[in-house]
Motif scaffolding. Sequence first.
Motif, PDB file in Angstrom:
ATOM      1  N   ASP A  42       0.821  -1.204   0.000  1.00 61.78           N
ATOM      2  CA  ASP A  42       0.000   0.000   0.000  1.00 61.78           C
ATOM      3  C   ASP A  42       0.857   1.257   0.000  1.00 61.78           C
ATOM      4  O   ASP A  42       0.568   2.219  -0.710  1.00 61.78           O
ATOM      5  CB  ASP A  42      -0.935  -0.010   1.218  1.00 61.78           C
ATOM      6  CG  ASP A  42      -2.043   1.003   1.107  1.00 61.78           C
ATOM      7  OD1 ASP A  42      -2.604   1.146   0.008  1.00 61.78           O
ATOM      8  OD2 ASP A  42      -2.357   1.651   2.129  1.00 61.78           O
ATOM      9  N   LEU A  43       1.919   1.259   0.774  1.00 54.77           N
ATOM     10  CA  LEU A  43       2.813   2.406   0.825  1.00 54.77           C
ATOM     11  C   LEU A  43       3.544   2.588  -0.504  1.00 54.77           C
ATOM     12  O   LEU A  43       3.734   3.713  -0.967  1.00 54.77           O
ATOM     13  CB  LEU A  43       3.806   2.256   1.969  1.00 54.77           C
ATOM     14  CG  LEU A  43       4.606   3.483   2.347  1.00 54.77           C
ATOM     15  CD1 LEU A  43       3.682   4.616   2.755  1.00 54.77           C
ATOM     16  CD2 LEU A  43       5.554   3.166   3.480  1.00 54.77           C
ATOM     17  N   ALA A  44       3.922   1.481  -1.142  1.00 51.38           N
ATOM     18  CA  ALA A  44       4.588   1.581  -2.446  1.00 51.38           C
ATOM     19  C   ALA A  44       3.635   2.119  -3.511  1.00 51.38           C
ATOM     20  O   ALA A  44       4.048   2.878  -4.389  1.00 51.38           O
ATOM     21  CB  ALA A  44       5.123   0.221  -2.857  1.00 51.38           C
ATOM     22  N   LEU A  45       2.375   1.745  -3.434  1.00 52.19           N
ATOM     23  CA  LEU A  45       1.399   2.274  -4.385  1.00 52.19           C
ATOM     24  C   LEU A  45       1.130   3.756  -4.159  1.00 52.19           C
ATOM     25  O   LEU A  45       0.810   4.475  -5.102  1.00 52.19           O
ATOM     26  CB  LEU A  45       0.091   1.484  -4.289  1.00 52.19           C
ATOM     27  CG  LEU A  45       0.130   0.043  -4.786  1.00 52.19           C
ATOM     28  CD1 LEU A  45      -1.189  -0.650  -4.502  1.00 52.19           C
ATOM     29  CD2 LEU A  45       0.449   0.005  -6.268  1.00 52.19           C
ATOM     30  N   LEU A  46       1.240   4.209  -2.928  1.00 52.61           N
ATOM     31  CA  LEU A  46       0.987   5.615  -2.621  1.00 52.61           C
ATOM     32  C   LEU A  46       2.217   6.492  -2.797  1.00 52.61           C
ATOM     33  O   LEU A  46       2.128   7.701  -2.641  1.00 52.61           O
ATOM     34  CB  LEU A  46       0.465   5.758  -1.189  1.00 52.61           C
ATOM     35  CG  LEU A  46      -0.945   5.257  -0.959  1.00 52.61           C
ATOM     36  CD1 LEU A  46      -1.316   5.358   0.506  1.00 52.61           C
ATOM     37  CD2 LEU A  46      -1.940   6.033  -1.799  1.00 52.61           C
ATOM     38  N   GLN A  47       3.354   5.925  -3.115  1.00 53.31           N
ATOM     39  CA  GLN A  47       4.563   6.723  -3.287  1.00 53.31           C
ATOM     40  C   GLN A  47       4.549   7.515  -4.582  1.00 53.31           C
ATOM     41  O   GLN A  47       5.312   8.460  -4.729  1.00 53.31           O
ATOM     42  CB  GLN A  47       5.805   5.835  -3.248  1.00 53.31           C
ATOM     43  CG  GLN A  47       6.114   5.287  -1.890  1.00 53.31           C
ATOM     44  CD  GLN A  47       6.427   6.373  -0.872  1.00 53.31           C
ATOM     45  OE1 GLN A  47       6.926   7.429  -1.197  1.00 53.31           O
ATOM     46  NE2 GLN A  47       6.109   6.096   0.374  1.00 53.31           N
ATOM     47  N   GLU A  48       3.721   7.135  -5.529  1.00 49.97           N
ATOM     48  CA  GLU A  48       3.659   7.858  -6.790  1.00 49.97           C
ATOM     49  C   GLU A  48       3.280   9.320  -6.546  1.00 49.97           C
ATOM     50  O   GLU A  48       4.057  10.197  -6.840  1.00 49.97           O
ATOM     51  CB  GLU A  48       2.658   7.162  -7.719  1.00 49.97           C
ATOM     52  CG  GLU A  48       2.740   7.584  -9.148  1.00 49.97           C
ATOM     53  CD  GLU A  48       4.065   7.209  -9.788  1.00 49.97           C
ATOM     54  OE1 GLU A  48       4.524   7.998 -10.624  1.00 49.97           O
ATOM     55  OE2 GLU A  48       4.630   6.166  -9.467  1.00 49.97           O
ATOM     56  N   PRO A  49       2.094   9.600  -6.002  1.00 51.53           N
ATOM     57  CA  PRO A  49       1.880  10.975  -5.546  1.00 51.53           C
ATOM     58  C   PRO A  49       2.443  11.106  -4.130  1.00 51.53           C
ATOM     59  O   PRO A  49       2.604  10.102  -3.430  1.00 51.53           O
ATOM     60  CB  PRO A  49       0.358  11.131  -5.545  1.00 51.53           C
ATOM     61  CG  PRO A  49      -0.173   9.758  -5.421  1.00 51.53           C
ATOM     62  CD  PRO A  49       0.869   8.837  -6.030  1.00 51.53           C
ATOM     63  N   PRO A  50       2.749  12.304  -3.691  1.00 48.48           N
ATOM     64  CA  PRO A  50       3.277  12.451  -2.326  1.00 48.48           C
ATOM     65  C   PRO A  50       2.291  11.933  -1.282  1.00 48.48           C
ATOM     66  O   PRO A  50       1.088  12.158  -1.382  1.00 48.48           O
ATOM     67  CB  PRO A  50       3.484  13.953  -2.172  1.00 48.48           C
ATOM     68  CG  PRO A  50       3.461  14.501  -3.555  1.00 48.48           C
ATOM     69  CD  PRO A  50       2.689  13.560  -4.408  1.00 48.48           C
TER      70      PRO A  50
END
Length: 116
Positions: A65-73
């Motif tokens: 989940d954190l890796a997927l959210l790294q795209e936007p800040p």
Amino acid sequence: MEDITSFWLPVVLVPIIIAHAVAFALGRVLSVRFDRIPDPLKVTVAGLSPTLAVIGYFWIWQKIDLALLQEPPVAEYYMGPMVFLIYGWPILLAVAIASFFFAAHVFYGRKKFPRK
């Protein structure tokens, strides 16, 4: 209605299935192997491993989940799947106790009636 299903399935049902599968597998395997290790220690390992598997499930989910959210800040108030372990501790405790008893039941049931 879809939100309730998408919440309960990965947060409650999948960890319960994982915990009981690990308890069943380790209860069966440890009941017939590792003869030099005392039975109470084997039952303890078989009973505590499902809880570690559930924590591992949420940890892996958190990393994905954190890796997927790294795209936007990532926002400062991000609360990932690991927070379910904090807020859902009664459910985790119930799953841990149930899987411990299930592992002990499988372990001693297999010891009492071994298959040939």
